[in-house]
Design an enzyme around this catalytic site. Sequence first.
Site, short mmCIF file in Angstrom:
data_model
loop_
_atom_site.label_atom_id
_atom_site.label_comp_id
_atom_site.label_asym_id
_atom_site.label_seq_id
_atom_site.Cartn_x
_atom_site.Cartn_y
_atom_site.Cartn_z
N LYS A 98 114.14 -2.65 154.81
CA LYS A 98 114.89 -3.67 153.96
C LYS A 98 115.54 -4.67 154.71
O LYS A 98 116.16 -4.60 155.76
CB LYS A 98 116.38 -2.69 153.39
CG LYS A 98 117.16 -3.63 152.57
CD LYS A 98 118.15 -3.02 151.90
CE LYS A 98 119.16 -4.08 151.60
NZ LYS A 98 120.66 -3.37 150.94
N GLY A 159 129.13 -4.87 147.57
CA GLY A 159 130.61 -4.26 147.45
C GLY A 159 131.18 -4.72 146.47
O GLY A 159 132.46 -4.31 146.52
N ALA A 185 122.76 -4.26 145.20
CA ALA A 185 124.13 -4.77 145.50
C ALA A 185 124.81 -5.20 144.03
O ALA A 185 124.33 -5.87 143.16
CB ALA A 185 123.99 -6.02 146.52
N GLY A 186 126.17 -5.00 144.14
CA GLY A 186 127.01 -5.33 143.21
C GLY A 186 127.26 -4.47 141.98
O GLY A 186 128.31 -4.44 141.22
N ASN A 207 125.16 1.72 146.37
CA ASN A 207 125.88 2.42 147.63
C ASN A 207 127.47 2.49 147.49
O ASN A 207 127.82 3.59 146.96
CB ASN A 207 125.69 1.53 148.73
CG ASN A 207 126.18 2.39 150.18
OD1 ASN A 207 127.09 3.19 149.93
ND2 ASN A 207 125.72 1.87 151.27
N SER A 208 128.10 1.39 147.37
CA SER A 208 129.58 1.33 147.21
C SER A 208 129.91 2.06 146.04
O SER A 208 130.79 2.93 146.06
CB SER A 208 129.99 0.01 147.18
OG SER A 208 129.81 -0.80 148.37
#
Lengths: 259, 70
Positions: A98, A159, A185-186, A207-208
Amino acid sequence: MNSLRLGSYSFSSRLILGTGKFSSTRVMLEAVRASGTQLVTVALRRFNRNQAEDDLFGPLSEIRGITLMPNTSGAATAREAIKAAHISRELSGSPFIKVEIHPNPHHLMPDPIETYEACKVLAAEGFIVMPYIPADPVLAKRLEDVGCSSVMPLGSAIGSGQGLANAEMVRLIVRESTVPVIVDAGLRSPSEACAAMEMGCEAVLVNSAIAVARYPVAMAGAFAKAVEAGFEARNAGIMPRSGSAVATSPLTSFLGAAS
Amino acid sequence: MSTISIILNGECKEIPASASVADLLVVTEVVESQKVAVVVNEHIVRPDKRNSFILQDQDQVEILVFAGGG
């Protein structure tokens, strides 16, 4: 076609999981299992014998069917990202990388020029290149042209939990791309992951939203279902919007006639 | 016993002269079964070369593992 194809690999799960920010390795591993993911991201870090829990290679390789996708986080230039990719491949044995190059720690926006340069080199070297990019259809096309195996536009800042703030641009990328588009992301909630899949993304990277949920393992399961639902809905053919009401029951006039 | 100084993960460290990369991994308590990447002066030192790779004074050494990341 029900599997996600990336390079010569195919995956039945369309949820890619990040392994950062979890409260413990144990919780992260449980979330990975609950998500059914087959592709997880990891990051290079200096060895520290006092933080043995940081080393995820051993624990992750014990989960069957998991492929590692190291990221180049920490790289601010193409040169640094290429170096990180080489070290990561040595360690992981995985061809996935990545490419993540964000020079500014305040907004973590990817540098499109350095990302392009790194991807060109890494794709030519035979990596399965997965670039984290701004939601820019022109850049996405250029990355596809140099041999990237997917493009991963950000839904919103890393995040931030601001969801699909770039939805219109992601739609454009999906329309133009011939490689899988993966929102990275986001994302904050499963409904946003579902929406990304409905609009034509081939996978999402989360992830987050899972790691900082009150119950990460349960949230991992929720995201897995949402991704599947969105993918199935898209394949089922989502109805077109109409500007006015369209009746679902017969509007006959016999009730009025009877009185 | 004569020693040399290397920069290990950004910090100065004294190690015995003519120590190999494999010796350094023992000194830094990397468990044998643990998978680490070793980079000396920007060159990756693969596992099969670690016994024969002798460190020199002022070498910059990085020992890296995979940690959590998104």
